[in-house]
Motif scaffolding. Structure first.
Motif, PDB file in Angstrom:
ATOM      1  N   SER A 138       2.510   1.772  -3.359  1.00  0.00           N
ATOM      2  CA  SER A 138       1.632   2.450  -4.443  1.00  0.00           C
ATOM      3  C   SER A 138       1.255   3.924  -4.152  1.00  0.00           C
ATOM      4  CB  SER A 138       0.192   1.862  -4.372  1.00  0.00           C
ATOM      5  OG  SER A 138       0.333   0.411  -4.354  1.00  0.00           O
ATOM      6  N   THR A 187       0.811  -1.114   0.075  1.00  0.00           N
ATOM      7  CA  THR A 187      -0.033   0.185   0.100  1.00  0.00           C
ATOM      8  C   THR A 187       0.877   1.476  -0.032  1.00  0.00           C
ATOM      9  OG1 THR A 187      -1.595  -1.224   1.142  1.00  0.00           O
ATOM     10  CG2 THR A 187      -1.800   1.200   1.175  1.00  0.00           C
ATOM     11  N   SER A 230      -3.707  -0.287  -4.881  1.00  0.00           N
ATOM     12  CA  SER A 230      -4.094  -0.713  -3.679  1.00  0.00           C
ATOM     13  C   SER A 230      -5.405  -0.315  -3.531  1.00  0.00           C
ATOM     14  CB  SER A 230      -3.123  -0.111  -2.473  1.00  0.00           C
ATOM     15  OG  SER A 230      -3.658  -0.170  -1.215  1.00  0.00           O
ATOM     16  N   ARG A 283      -6.817   0.283  -0.655  1.00  0.00           N
ATOM     17  CA  ARG A 283      -6.849   1.338   0.333  1.00  0.00           C
ATOM     18  C   ARG A 283      -6.916   2.668   0.038  1.00  0.00           C
ATOM     19  NH1 ARG A 283      -7.500   1.104   6.032  1.00  0.00           N
ATOM     20  NH2 ARG A 283      -6.537   2.903   6.733  1.00  0.00           N
TER      21      ARG A 283
END
Length: 280
Positions: free
Chosen positions: A245, A242, A270, A272
């Motif tokens: 990214s 994450t 990601s 997220r």
């Protein structure tokens, strides 16, 4: 040292010197110490009136930051965060505390310390975003000093022009024709000094400092997201992916829409959310 800063300063100075050398019969005519003293001294004096002394003195430290090639160590911060998150994920809190003491980034260290101490997400976000906002305000104030100096320098150049013209007219009334050329040179050269200092030194430094601040804000927001993932007990591999990214995305945004690098394009997006941005 920062190669782009040094190259820009050298290239700009070389252009001015070359233009003077090719256009003037006597290049020494462009060296006028009273005019330079008026512009530089007046700019510094006006800046001292505008800002507290300790903020003006900090300008010299900031100028050194611009000259050196400062690294932000984003990859190192990611690795250190993942290592501590791995120890926490495995339940080795004591080892995580030991590792935390060796982390060099104070912002990241304080955030992870709050996680190990059991702070809530709201407290984490509030404190870390406050620190980001404080850092941004401080560094924007430093850049604003250079923008202020960029405004003052041409103004004092114009002041030198007025003084030179007044002295020139007085010399004409007194039939002192030998002083006319000297005063005319002062009238014109101070404007030149003011424009050069404003557009080749003060404004570029302000822009560079503002860009540096935005880079730091993006990386600090990335650290906030990593700390929150660590608090949620997400796996270290997920945290690394994450944050990687986010780092690639931040670099793409700072390049103003340039095509992403091979390294960035190789990472999957990601799921997220993007890191929370610091409030203005």
């Amino acid at each position: 040292m920062n190669p782009s800063t040094l190259l820009g300063m050298f290239f700009g100075l070389a252009i001015v010197v070359a233009a003077i050398g090719l256009s003037a019969e006597d290049p020494s005519n462009f060296l006028n110490l009273p005019g330079l003293l008026l512009v530089v001294g007046g700019t510094v004096a006006a800046t001292l009136v505008s800002y507290p002394l300790h903020e003006v003195l900090r300008v010299f430290r900031v100028f050194g930051i611009v000259l050196k090639n400062e690294r932000l160590y984003a990859e190192r911060d990611i690795n250190e965060l993942v290592e501590v998150a791995k120890l926490k994920f495995q339940g080795q809190i004591s080892r995580a505390d030991e590792k935390l003491n060796r982390i060099k980034n104070p912002f990241l260290r304080s955030g992870m310390q709050m996680v190990l101490d059991g702070a809530s997400s709201e407290d984490l976000i509030t404190l870390m975003q406050w620190r980001i906002s404080r850092m941004r305000a401080r560094e924007r104030a430093e850049a604003q000093i250079f923008r202020t100096m960029a405004t003052f320098a041409p103004a004092f150049g114009m002041l030198g022009t007025l003084l030179g013209l007044i002295n020139m007219l007085s010399a004409m009334d007194a039939d002192q024709f030998g002083a006319i050329g000297t005063n005319m040179a002062l009238a014109l050269i101070t404007t030149l000094y003011g424009i050069l200092l404003s557009n080749m030194l003060f404004k570029p430094i302000a822009l560079k400092l503002e860009r540096r601040t935005e880079q730091r804000v993006m990386l600090m927001n990335m650290m906030v997201e990593g700390v929150l993932l660590m608090q949620e007990d997400r796996s270290p591999a997920f945290i690394r992916e994450t944050l990687g990214s986010f780092l690639a995305q931040s670099e793409d945004e700072l390049r103003d829409g340039e095509r992403p690098s091979k390294r960035a394009s190789g990472r999957r997006e990601s799921p997220r959310r993007r890191p929370r941005q610091a409030s203005e």
